[in-house]
Design a protein around this motif. Structure first.
Motif, PDB file in Angstrom:
ATOM      1  N   LEU A  76      32.398  40.046  41.859  1.00 53.54           N
ATOM      2  CA  LEU A  76      33.621  40.560  42.479  1.00 53.54           C
ATOM      3  C   LEU A  76      34.083  41.838  41.806  1.00 53.54           C
ATOM      4  O   LEU A  76      34.576  42.757  42.470  1.00 53.54           O
ATOM      5  CB  LEU A  76      34.728  39.504  42.418  1.00 53.54           C
ATOM      6  CG  LEU A  76      34.512  38.241  43.243  1.00 53.54           C
ATOM      7  CD1 LEU A  76      35.731  37.332  43.138  1.00 53.54           C
ATOM      8  CD2 LEU A  76      34.212  38.560  44.701  1.00 53.54           C
ATOM      9  N   LEU A 129      39.317  37.150  44.136  1.00 55.48           N
ATOM     10  CA  LEU A 129      38.765  37.185  45.489  1.00 55.48           C
ATOM     11  C   LEU A 129      39.844  37.576  46.492  1.00 55.48           C
ATOM     12  O   LEU A 129      39.637  38.421  47.365  1.00 55.48           O
ATOM     13  CB  LEU A 129      38.175  35.817  45.839  1.00 55.48           C
ATOM     14  CG  LEU A 129      37.655  35.619  47.263  1.00 55.48           C
ATOM     15  CD1 LEU A 129      36.518  36.587  47.576  1.00 55.48           C
ATOM     16  CD2 LEU A 129      37.192  34.172  47.463  1.00 55.48           C
ATOM     17  N   THR A 136      37.933  40.335  53.612  1.00 58.39           N
ATOM     18  CA  THR A 136      37.021  39.271  53.208  1.00 58.39           C
ATOM     19  C   THR A 136      37.031  38.192  54.279  1.00 58.39           C
ATOM     20  O   THR A 136      38.075  37.840  54.825  1.00 58.39           O
ATOM     21  CB  THR A 136      37.439  38.665  51.862  1.00 58.39           C
ATOM     22  OG1 THR A 136      38.818  38.268  51.928  1.00 58.39           O
ATOM     23  CG2 THR A 136      37.264  39.668  50.730  1.00 58.39           C
TER      24      THR A 136
END
Length: 300
Positions: A76, A129, A136
């Motif tokens: 990430l 995230l 995403t």
């Protein structure tokens, strides 16, 4: 492609065609794999700008372990710094499972003093995230339970197969969701329904999840077991055609604005809009509209 430190990433140049994670030979423009825990793929050609992160712990049903947390955190961080990445798809490389939650076998071997710090690292991973600047998408083609669902909840958009199973089941183990579930689930489906699901440790399928608003799309599973992934890829292809800076600013404005009153939210929108005015992409969009041609955005 960037190699992620400590992840044993191997790059392979393969055919420029997006794959099906659940079926047949997996073919990608480039394939960066990280041991048995993670598969990281940077697509190119017409799909340039899409990164597919695949959970890959088949023997453990993609359970969240120390190794997975470490590898995914490094991934990430690399993705976050890469301005060429326009959309991230999070999926599973293991048929029938998205993520079964915490690795309870590993957890059972931890000393009590280790549990809190590990949960903190997992929570930080899922927060990272959620804080990625680009869109995403979680493609849920199998069971997403506990921390697995919390990971999906951190994504902007969730797509599930109708046969997928989802739930925050921690109260069955006399604990509570510890990686954002008590906060993100109410924001996704409302406080009362979230309480009901968490208190009862209830598991719902993809169709029920769509009705609740837990996922944006529910699709019938196919023979390859990757229907949600393929739908996520279609959506990602829509995203990458748009101005990448504008999309990032739109995400920032929405994420920050939804947490404040309308007046403050409008001020956040104004500030984000100001960031796109001086970009070359904005001028390219106007020129393309005038010339009646598709725009060629570069993220500048």
């Amino acid at each position: 492609m960037a190699a992620f430190a400590g992840c044993r990433v191997v790059l392979q140049a393969l055919r420029p065609r997006a794959p099906r994670p659940g079926g047949g030979t997996r073919r990608y423009s480039s394939d960066a794999r990280s041991g048995d825990d993670l598969s990281v793929r940077y697509l190119d050609g017409d799909d340039a700008g899409i990164v597919v992160i695949g959970l890959n712990r088949p023997k453990a049903k993609n359970a969240i372990s120390k190794g997975l947390v470490k590898g995914m955190s490094e991934t990430l961080e690399s993705v976050r710094k890469n301005n060429r990445v326009r959309t991230v798809v999070l999926c599973s490389m293991v048929p029938g499972i998205f993520c079964a939650g915490a690795d309870l076998k590993e957890r059972a071997k931890m000393h009590q003093s280790e549990v809190g710090p590990f949960v903190s690292k997992a929570r930080e991973l899922i927060t990272d995230l959620g804080n990625l600047p680009m869109p995403t998408i979680a493609a849920i083609d199998g069971a997403a339970l506990g921390g697995g669902l919390e990971m999906a909840l951190a994504c902007d958009i969730r797509i599930a197969a109708t046969s997928a199973k989802m739930g925050l089941v921690e109260t069955k183990l006399a604990i509570i969701p510890g990686a954002g579930g008590t906060q993100r689930l109410p924001r996704a489906i409302g406080v009362s329904l979230a309480k009901e699901l968490i208190f009862a440790a209830r598991v719902v399928d993809g169709s029920e999840a769509r009705a609740l608003g837990l996922v944006s799309h529910a699709v019938e599973q196919n023979n390859s077991g990757d229907a949600a992934y393929l739908r996520a890829l279609e959506l990602a292809r829509e995203f990458i055609q748009q101005g990448p800076i504008a999309v990032r600013m739109a995400k920032l404005a929405i994420n920050q604005g939804i947490e404040v009153d309308l007046k403050t939210g409008l001020a956040i929108e104004e500030a984000c809009y100001a960031q796109v005015i001086p970009t070359k992409d904005r001028l390219e969009g106007l020129a393309a509209f005038k010339e009646k041609r598709p725009p060629r955005y570069k993220g500048e």
